[in-house]
Design a protein around this motif. Structure first.
Motif, PDB file in Angstrom:
ATOM      1  N   THR A   1       0.829  -1.196   0.000  1.00  0.00           N
ATOM      2  CA  THR A   1       0.000   0.000   0.000  1.00  0.00           C
ATOM      3  C   THR A   1       0.865   1.247   0.000  1.00  0.00           C
ATOM      4  OG1 THR A   1      -1.750   1.202   1.178  1.00  0.00           O
ATOM      5  CG2 THR A   1      -0.232  -0.067   2.529  1.00  0.00           C
TER       6      THR A   1
ATOM      7  N   GLN B 292      -5.782   6.700  -2.612  1.00  0.00           N
ATOM      8  CA  GLN B 292      -7.184   6.279  -2.612  1.00  0.00           C
ATOM      9  C   GLN B 292      -7.332   4.908  -3.258  1.00  0.00           C
ATOM     10  OE1 GLN B 292      -9.239   9.599  -4.475  1.00  0.00           O
ATOM     11  NE2 GLN B 292     -10.135  10.143  -2.493  1.00  0.00           N
ATOM     12  N   LEU B 293      -6.568   4.673  -4.296  1.00  0.00           N
ATOM     13  CA  LEU B 293      -6.614   3.378  -4.967  1.00  0.00           C
ATOM     14  C   LEU B 293      -6.176   2.265  -4.013  1.00  0.00           C
ATOM     15  CD1 LEU B 293      -7.221   2.017  -7.669  1.00  0.00           C
ATOM     16  CD2 LEU B 293      -4.843   2.408  -8.305  1.00  0.00           C
ATOM     17  N   SER B 294      -5.149   2.528  -3.233  1.00  0.00           N
ATOM     18  CA  SER B 294      -4.687   1.547  -2.248  1.00  0.00           C
ATOM     19  C   SER B 294      -5.728   1.336  -1.152  1.00  0.00           C
ATOM     20  CB  SER B 294      -3.363   1.982  -1.620  1.00  0.00           C
ATOM     21  OG  SER B 294      -2.303   1.796  -2.512  1.00  0.00           O
ATOM     22  N   GLU B 295      -6.422   2.385  -0.782  1.00  0.00           N
ATOM     23  CA  GLU B 295      -7.474   2.253   0.230  1.00  0.00           C
ATOM     24  C   GLU B 295      -8.603   1.355  -0.275  1.00  0.00           C
ATOM     25  OE1 GLU B 295      -8.743   6.030   1.787  1.00  0.00           O
ATOM     26  OE2 GLU B 295      -6.703   6.553   2.420  1.00  0.00           O
ATOM     27  N   ARG B 296      -8.964   1.497  -1.552  1.00  0.00           N
ATOM     28  CA  ARG B 296      -9.988   0.618  -2.125  1.00  0.00           C
ATOM     29  C   ARG B 296      -9.477  -0.825  -2.182  1.00  0.00           C
ATOM     30  NH1 ARG B 296     -10.654   4.791  -6.085  1.00  0.00           N
ATOM     31  NH2 ARG B 296      -9.937   3.361  -7.701  1.00  0.00           N
ATOM     32  N   ALA B 297      -8.199  -0.995  -2.513  1.00  0.00           N
ATOM     33  CA  ALA B 297      -7.607  -2.333  -2.542  1.00  0.00           C
ATOM     34  C   ALA B 297      -7.592  -2.948  -1.144  1.00  0.00           C
ATOM     35  CB  ALA B 297      -6.199  -2.274  -3.121  1.00  0.00           C
ATOM     36  N   THR B 298      -7.416  -2.121  -0.130  1.00  0.00           N
ATOM     37  CA  THR B 298      -7.422  -2.605   1.244  1.00  0.00           C
ATOM     38  C   THR B 298      -8.766  -3.230   1.587  1.00  0.00           C
ATOM     39  OG1 THR B 298      -5.782  -0.976   1.973  1.00  0.00           O
ATOM     40  CG2 THR B 298      -7.222  -1.902   3.669  1.00  0.00           C
ATOM     41  N   ALA B 299      -9.844  -2.563   1.217  1.00  0.00           N
ATOM     42  CA  ALA B 299     -11.187  -3.092   1.492  1.00  0.00           C
ATOM     43  C   ALA B 299     -11.380  -4.447   0.801  1.00  0.00           C
ATOM     44  CB  ALA B 299     -12.247  -2.100   1.033  1.00  0.00           C
ATOM     45  N   THR B 300     -10.913  -4.552  -0.433  1.00  0.00           N
ATOM     46  CA  THR B 300     -11.026  -5.815  -1.177  1.00  0.00           C
ATOM     47  C   THR B 300     -10.175  -6.895  -0.525  1.00  0.00           C
ATOM     48  OG1 THR B 300     -11.450  -4.614  -3.224  1.00  0.00           O
ATOM     49  CG2 THR B 300     -10.716  -6.902  -3.435  1.00  0.00           C
TER      50      THR B 300
ATOM     51  N   ALA C 206      -2.840  -2.876  -5.751  1.00  0.00           N
ATOM     52  CA  ALA C 206      -3.482  -1.940  -6.672  1.00  0.00           C
ATOM     53  C   ALA C 206      -2.503  -1.569  -7.770  1.00  0.00           C
ATOM     54  CB  ALA C 206      -3.922  -0.686  -5.916  1.00  0.00           C
TER      55      ALA C 206
END
Length: 145
Positions: free
Chosen positions: A9, A13-21, A114
């Motif tokens: 990470t 923001q892209l990494s934050e979305r990847a975190t949720a996934t 991500a």
């Protein structure tokens, strides 16, 4: 099948979305996660004899604080979801080297990361850490956008 997931990470923001996934993926598989961020040293390209350079110490401290804050967010989100998670803050010129090394050291089964999907000159000048990870690991890599 997947019991140990590596999540690189960068706090974007892209990494934050990847975190949720990644957290949902970990819950489905009953897996634990390791989140990794990599601090890169201040790039130095001398353009002129009288170039004004930022303070490398200040740059390093700011990067360390920002990357650790991103890791703390991942840790909090994983904890809230009941997913076991630890973090690694690495330092390297080439982040992919730390990502691959941590995946091996932690005996990860998969890397979820991500990709910014840069094209053209941006890809040429900024590179693709995802591509470098793919080229240097034997592990499966799930690329998230």
């Amino acid at each position: 099948m997947f019991k140990s997931i590596l999540l690189p990470t960068d706090g974007s923001q892209l990494s934050e979305r990847a975190t949720a996934t990644a957290i949902e993926f970990a819950k489905i598989h009953g897996a634990r996660m390791t989140a990794v961020s990599v601090i890169q040293p201040l790039p130095f390209v001398p353009m002129a004899d009288a170039a004004v350079l930022p303070d490398a110490g200040v740059f390093d401290r700011e990067m360390r604080v920002n990357m650790q804050a991103g890791l703390d967010k991942v840790l909090a989100a994983a904890s809230a979801a009941g997913v076991e998670c630890d973090t690694v803050l690495g330092e390297a010129i080439n982040p992919y080297e730390v990502i691959v090394k941590v995946a091996e050291e932690r005996h990860c089964d998969i890397i979820l990361m991500a990709s910014h999907g840069r094209k053209g000159l941006n890809k040429l000048f900024l590179g693709s850490e995802t591509q470098k990870v793919l080229a240097h690991t034997h592990l499966p890599v799930l690329v998230l956008r």
